[in-house]
Scaffold this motif. Structure first.
Motif, mmCIF file in Angstrom:
data_model
loop_
_atom_site.group_PDB
_atom_site.id
_atom_site.type_symbol
_atom_site.label_atom_id
_atom_site.label_comp_id
_atom_site.label_asym_id
_atom_site.label_seq_id
_atom_site.Cartn_x
_atom_site.Cartn_y
_atom_site.Cartn_z
ATOM 1 N N GLN A 193 11.923 20.256 -11.214
ATOM 2 C CA GLN A 193 12.149 21.289 -12.065
ATOM 3 C C GLN A 193 10.256 21.520 -12.089
ATOM 4 O O GLN A 193 9.761 23.288 -12.234
ATOM 5 N N LEU A 194 9.370 20.551 -12.750
ATOM 6 C CA LEU A 194 8.060 20.581 -13.198
ATOM 7 C C LEU A 194 7.052 20.855 -12.560
ATOM 8 O O LEU A 194 6.541 20.945 -12.336
ATOM 9 N N MET A 195 7.696 19.686 -11.207
ATOM 10 C CA MET A 195 6.734 19.739 -10.109
ATOM 11 C C MET A 195 6.270 20.724 -9.800
ATOM 12 O O MET A 195 6.643 22.176 -9.619
ATOM 13 N N ASP A 196 4.379 21.011 -10.034
ATOM 14 C CA ASP A 196 3.961 21.793 -9.605
ATOM 15 C C ASP A 196 3.891 23.345 -10.152
ATOM 16 O O ASP A 196 3.062 24.100 -10.058
ATOM 17 N N LEU A 197 4.111 22.840 -11.522
ATOM 18 C CA LEU A 197 3.741 24.345 -12.213
ATOM 19 C C LEU A 197 2.976 24.170 -12.681
ATOM 20 O O LEU A 197 1.779 23.541 -12.942
ATOM 21 N N ASP A 198 2.381 25.109 -12.993
ATOM 22 C CA ASP A 198 1.087 26.046 -12.867
ATOM 23 C C ASP A 198 0.926 26.091 -14.597
ATOM 24 O O ASP A 198 1.968 26.220 -15.608
ATOM 25 N N VAL A 199 -0.090 25.329 -14.892
ATOM 26 C CA VAL A 199 -0.471 24.693 -16.268
ATOM 27 C C VAL A 199 -1.693 25.724 -17.003
ATOM 28 O O VAL A 199 -2.697 25.440 -16.966
ATOM 29 N N VAL A 200 -1.075 26.325 -18.363
ATOM 30 C CA VAL A 200 -2.249 27.827 -18.616
ATOM 31 C C VAL A 200 -2.320 27.282 -20.445
ATOM 32 O O VAL A 200 -0.787 26.988 -20.808
ATOM 33 N N LEU A 201 -3.215 27.846 -20.912
ATOM 34 C CA LEU A 201 -3.283 28.223 -22.348
ATOM 35 C C LEU A 201 -2.520 29.119 -22.217
ATOM 36 O O LEU A 201 -1.797 30.021 -22.023
ATOM 37 N N ALA A 202 -2.115 29.363 -23.842
ATOM 38 C CA ALA A 202 -1.774 30.705 -24.062
ATOM 39 C C ALA A 202 -2.109 32.131 -24.019
ATOM 40 O O ALA A 202 -2.228 32.731 -23.903
ATOM 41 N N GLY A 222 -3.969 31.876 -20.944
ATOM 42 C CA GLY A 222 -3.864 32.927 -19.736
ATOM 43 C C GLY A 222 -4.845 31.835 -19.145
ATOM 44 O O GLY A 222 -5.188 31.553 -17.813
ATOM 45 N N THR A 223 -5.761 31.114 -19.749
ATOM 46 C CA THR A 223 -6.808 29.856 -19.130
ATOM 47 C C THR A 223 -6.022 29.080 -18.302
ATOM 48 O O THR A 223 -5.389 28.431 -18.548
ATOM 49 N N GLU A 224 -6.571 28.766 -17.765
ATOM 50 C CA GLU A 224 -5.681 28.013 -15.997
ATOM 51 C C GLU A 224 -6.113 26.769 -16.543
ATOM 52 O O GLU A 224 -7.593 26.351 -16.846
ATOM 53 N N ILE A 225 -5.370 26.117 -16.435
ATOM 54 C CA ILE A 225 -6.028 24.208 -16.615
ATOM 55 C C ILE A 225 -5.659 23.234 -15.347
ATOM 56 O O ILE A 225 -6.429 23.029 -14.784
ATOM 57 N N GLY A 226 -4.439 23.942 -14.841
ATOM 58 C CA GLY A 226 -3.865 23.035 -13.999
ATOM 59 C C GLY A 226 -2.963 23.416 -12.967
ATOM 60 O O GLY A 226 -1.980 24.485 -13.539
ATOM 61 N N GLU A 274 -3.590 18.303 -12.732
ATOM 62 C CA GLU A 274 -5.291 18.178 -11.717
ATOM 63 C C GLU A 274 -5.248 19.524 -11.694
ATOM 64 O O GLU A 274 -4.981 20.740 -11.676
ATOM 65 N N ARG A 275 -6.479 19.306 -12.191
ATOM 66 C CA ARG A 275 -7.327 20.663 -12.396
ATOM 67 C C ARG A 275 -8.062 21.314 -11.481
ATOM 68 O O ARG A 275 -7.758 20.144 -10.095
ATOM 69 N N PRO A 276 -8.656 22.382 -10.697
ATOM 70 C CA PRO A 276 -9.129 22.940 -9.836
ATOM 71 C C PRO A 276 -10.444 21.924 -9.528
ATOM 72 O O PRO A 276 -10.520 22.274 -7.808
ATOM 73 N N ASP A 277 -10.765 21.617 -9.837
ATOM 74 C CA ASP A 277 -12.420 20.389 -9.637
ATOM 75 C C ASP A 277 -11.916 19.152 -9.589
ATOM 76 O O ASP A 277 -12.519 18.406 -9.202
#
Length: 207
Positions: free
Chosen positions: A100-109, A111-115, A132-135
């Motif tokens: 259920q958790l795999m591939d979830l988008d990780v963001v800050l409160a 909305g800043t994208e983390i990975g 995994e971060r965008p870089d």
């Protein structure tokens, strides 16, 4: 759906038992006696759990047909895989299966994208999200209430409130270095003031 629930470790004793690295939050369900598990490599399995017990904080399993240490050692590093219904949910509202958790988008409160979550590591002390971060770099996020503020499966996102330095350690190092430099500068000024005061006092004595 197939999920990795454990990895077989070294043999324990001479009667076919092995230690296992648990990779599920429900070992009592997935790794109970009678469970039949697929394996990676597939040629090793399937394996049927015959007995299970906890010894010195580690789960020990014995599989049907494995009667000695040699047989147990031959299973080392084998992954144990369980078949799980994708619609099945944990009993507790704040618990989640790895899939259920795999591939979830990780963001800050804000909305800043983390990975995105690419792996979940189950450690004795806590679980870790490997993000995994965008870089292409990776960051480890402890799955604890103080950091993981929200899991939104409908929106497929994980909202985190990380402490300073968790997301970008380089930034923390820079801040730390600046603080040290400022402290050193302050000490130098204090030392200069002290020298000047001493010199003034000496001058007064001589007068």
């Amino acid at each position: 759906m197939e999920l990795v629930v454990a990895r077989i470790g070294r043999a324990h004793g001479i009667k076919g038992e092995v230690t296992v690295e648990v990779r599920t939050d429900e070992p009592e369900l997935r790794l109970s006696p009678g469970a039949v598990l697929k394996t990676e490599p597939a040629t090793v399995g399937p394996l049927t759990i015959e007995t299970g017990r906890v010894h010195s904080g580690r789960l020990l399993l014995r599989f049907a047909g494995v009667k000695d240490r040699t047989g147990a050692e031959s299973l080392r590093n084998t992954l144990l895989i369980a078949e799980v219904d994708p619609s099945e949910l944990p009993e507790e509202d704040d618990e989640y299966y790895d899939h259920q958790l795999m591939d979830l988008d990780v963001v800050l409160a804000d909305g800043t994208e983390i990975g995105r979550i690419t792996e979940i590591s189950h450690l004795p002390s806590q679980d870790l999200f490997i993000v995994e971060r965008p870089d292409g770099s990776e960051v480890m996020i402890p799955f604890v209430e103080e950091i993981v503020a929200e899991i939104d499966l409908e929106e497929q996102r994980c909202v985190i409130t990380p402490p300073p330095g968790l997301i970008d350690e380089r930034e923390a190092i820079v801040v730390s270095t600046r603080d040290e430099e400022a402290a050193d500068a302050g000490e130098a000024v204090d030392a200069a003031d002290s020298t000047e005061s001493t010199d003034a006092a000496d001058s007064g004595d001589r007068a």
